[in-house]
Enzyme design. Structure first.
Site, PDB file in Angstrom:
ATOM      1  NE  ARG A   1      53.743  47.485  29.149  1.00  0.00           N
ATOM      2  CZ  ARG A   1      53.424  46.209  29.371  1.00  0.00           C
ATOM      3  NH1 ARG A   1      54.361  45.312  29.566  1.00  0.00           N
ATOM      4  NH2 ARG A   1      52.157  45.831  29.380  1.00  0.00           N
TER       5      ARG A   1
ATOM      6  CG  HIS B   1      49.041  46.007  39.189  1.00  0.00           C
ATOM      7  ND1 HIS B   1      50.285  45.499  38.904  1.00  0.00           N
ATOM      8  CD2 HIS B   1      48.174  44.971  39.064  1.00  0.00           C
ATOM      9  CE1 HIS B   1      50.169  44.211  38.597  1.00  0.00           C
ATOM     10  NE2 HIS B   1      48.895  43.861  38.692  1.00  0.00           N
TER      11      HIS B   1
ATOM     12  CE1 TYR C   1      51.244  44.188  35.084  1.00  0.00           C
ATOM     13  CE2 TYR C   1      51.471  45.557  33.128  1.00  0.00           C
ATOM     14  CZ  TYR C   1      50.683  44.975  34.102  1.00  0.00           C
ATOM     15  OH  TYR C   1      49.326  45.182  34.075  1.00  0.00           O
TER      16      TYR C   1
ATOM     17  CG  HIS D   1      51.969  40.185  38.282  1.00  0.00           C
ATOM     18  ND1 HIS D   1      52.067  40.437  36.938  1.00  0.00           N
ATOM     19  CD2 HIS D   1      50.713  40.571  38.648  1.00  0.00           C
ATOM     20  CE1 HIS D   1      50.917  40.945  36.499  1.00  0.00           C
ATOM     21  NE2 HIS D   1      50.094  41.054  37.526  1.00  0.00           N
TER      22      HIS D   1
ATOM     23  CD  GLU E   1      46.852  40.069  39.718  1.00  0.00           C
ATOM     24  OE1 GLU E   1      47.676  41.006  39.699  1.00  0.00           O
ATOM     25  OE2 GLU E   1      45.877  40.009  38.964  1.00  0.00           O
TER      26      GLU E   1
ATOM     27  CG  ASP F   1      42.910  38.604  37.593  1.00  0.00           C
ATOM     28  OD1 ASP F   1      42.099  38.003  36.858  1.00  0.00           O
ATOM     29  OD2 ASP F   1      43.464  39.668  37.258  1.00  0.00           O
TER      30      ASP F   1
ATOM     31  CG  HIS G   1      45.210  36.228  36.578  1.00  0.00           C
ATOM     32  ND1 HIS G   1      46.059  37.076  37.242  1.00  0.00           N
ATOM     33  CD2 HIS G   1      45.023  36.775  35.356  1.00  0.00           C
ATOM     34  CE1 HIS G   1      46.363  38.102  36.456  1.00  0.00           C
ATOM     35  NE2 HIS G   1      45.738  37.942  35.308  1.00  0.00           N
TER      36      HIS G   1
ATOM     37  CG  HIS H   1      42.653  42.367  39.770  1.00  0.00           C
ATOM     38  ND1 HIS H   1      43.982  42.121  39.520  1.00  0.00           N
ATOM     39  CD2 HIS H   1      42.595  43.564  40.409  1.00  0.00           C
ATOM     40  CE1 HIS H   1      44.695  43.141  39.993  1.00  0.00           C
ATOM     41  NE2 HIS H   1      43.883  44.020  40.548  1.00  0.00           N
TER      42      HIS H   1
ATOM     43  CG  ASP I   1      46.881  37.137  32.307  1.00  0.00           C
ATOM     44  OD1 ASP I   1      45.687  37.477  32.265  1.00  0.00           O
ATOM     45  OD2 ASP I   1      47.742  37.749  32.962  1.00  0.00           O
TER      46      ASP I   1
ATOM     47  CG  HIS J   1      42.500  40.532  31.861  1.00  0.00           C
ATOM     48  ND1 HIS J   1      42.860  41.527  32.727  1.00  0.00           N
ATOM     49  CD2 HIS J   1      43.254  39.459  32.216  1.00  0.00           C
ATOM     50  CE1 HIS J   1      43.793  41.090  33.557  1.00  0.00           C
ATOM     51  NE2 HIS J   1      44.055  39.836  33.259  1.00  0.00           N
TER      52      HIS J   1
ATOM     53  CD  GLU K   1      43.931  43.943  36.779  1.00  0.00           C
ATOM     54  OE1 GLU K   1      43.780  42.707  36.643  1.00  0.00           O
ATOM     55  OE2 GLU K   1      44.934  44.447  37.292  1.00  0.00           O
TER      56      GLU K   1
END
Ligand code: ZN
Ligand code: ZN
Length: 287
Positions: free
Chosen positions: A40, A70, A73, A110, A147, A181, A184, A218, A231, A233, A263
């Protein structure tokens, strides 16, 4: 063979990159996914020669077979803001460099989000920027994996066609693969938790993108319903995806050499919850 399966989870690098490997080993994982920097923040701490040496030697010692990174974001190659695009390109080039240093073969990304452009134009923008990233970084071993997304908000990548469009516009396709994923695609509206829908899903995927492009899966259950575009999980067998889907994936020959990464909600410095999910997935494997 059970001991050869490629299965693991996303774990913290707190205390050093090598700590993620120790955490993975402690829960019986044979592969692991990490962030190579804070996910982040734009800024990143330099990777030292010592970091690299320790990471690679512990990887060998613990026999961790595959490592996946990964991407942050914050990166958005489809941003309608030019400065965010430029920052994203720079950050992604840097992330590839970090992966190359740590000998990480896959970097999950992403694709991006954009509420202004038509999806098709946003896909073109993503491909153009990916072409820039690839020519700037000229990766030797690291492949970028786009992804599959749930389609929450204005995220691109909820349809296989969108990902196929992006890949179609990439000049040097050997640098691009796909990370599927399960949460997703379910949230995006693809059903695959019955025998028939499972076979149909991969046939469809193969026709549109190509099964060979899948390099990582994923393994996440979904808190929300099929096609909800949310989204969230969930732990394996605790969400809306029937466990049969995960059983079929675990026993699918075409995915035998594909890393499967959880994840699911965890405190990533204390991965005991992941161990439960890993044990569940392992229990699905037919001898
Ligand atoms: Zn994912
Ligand atoms: Zn997600």
């Amino acid at each position: 063979m059970k001991k050869d399966i490629l299965i693991g989870s996303h774990l913290s690098i707190a205390g050093g990159f090598w700590q993620a490997l120790v955490r993975a080993h402690s829960i019986g994982a044979t592969c692991v996914q990490i962030f190579t920097k804070s996910n982040r923040q734009w800024a990143a701490k330099k990777i030292t020669d010592d970091d690299i040496k320790k990471f690679l030697s512990i990887k060998r010692e613990l026999n961790i077979k595959t490592i996946i990174a990964h991407a942050s974001y914050l990166i958005n190659l489809a941003s309608s803001k030019k400065d965010v695009q430029e920052k994203s390109i720079k950050a992604l080039v840097d992330e590839i460099d970090r992966c190359e240093k740590l000998e990480i073969p896959y970097l999950v990304l992403h694709p991006g989000s954009n509420s202004l452009e038509a999806t098709s134009d946003a896909c073109t923008l993503i491909a153009d920027n990916l072409n820039k990233v690839i020519s700037l970084s000229n990766p030797k071993r690291t492949m970028i994996l786009l992804e599959t997304m749930a389609g929450q908000g204005s995220t691109i990548g909820k349809k296989f066609e969108d990902l196929a469009k992006i890949i179609g516009l990439i000049k040097n396709k050997k640098h691009i693969g796909i990370c599927v994923d399960t949460c997703h695609i379910f949230a995006a509206g693809y059903k695959f938790d019955t025998e028939i829908s499972y076979q149909a899903l991969w046939k469809n995927f193969d026709e549109i993108i190509g099964i060979k492009r899948i390099k990582v899966i994923h393994m996440n259950d979904s808190k929300k319903e099929l096609g909800c575009h949310i989204d969230r999980h969930e732990h394996i067998a605790k969400g809306k995806i029937l466990p049969l889907a995960f059983k079929l994936i675990m026993n699918d020959k075409k995915f035998a050499k594909i890393a499967k990464i959880l994840e699911t909600p965890n405190s990533s410095q204390n991965p005991k919850q992941d161990q439960k999910n890993l044990d569940t997935l392992k229990s699905y494997i037919k001898k």
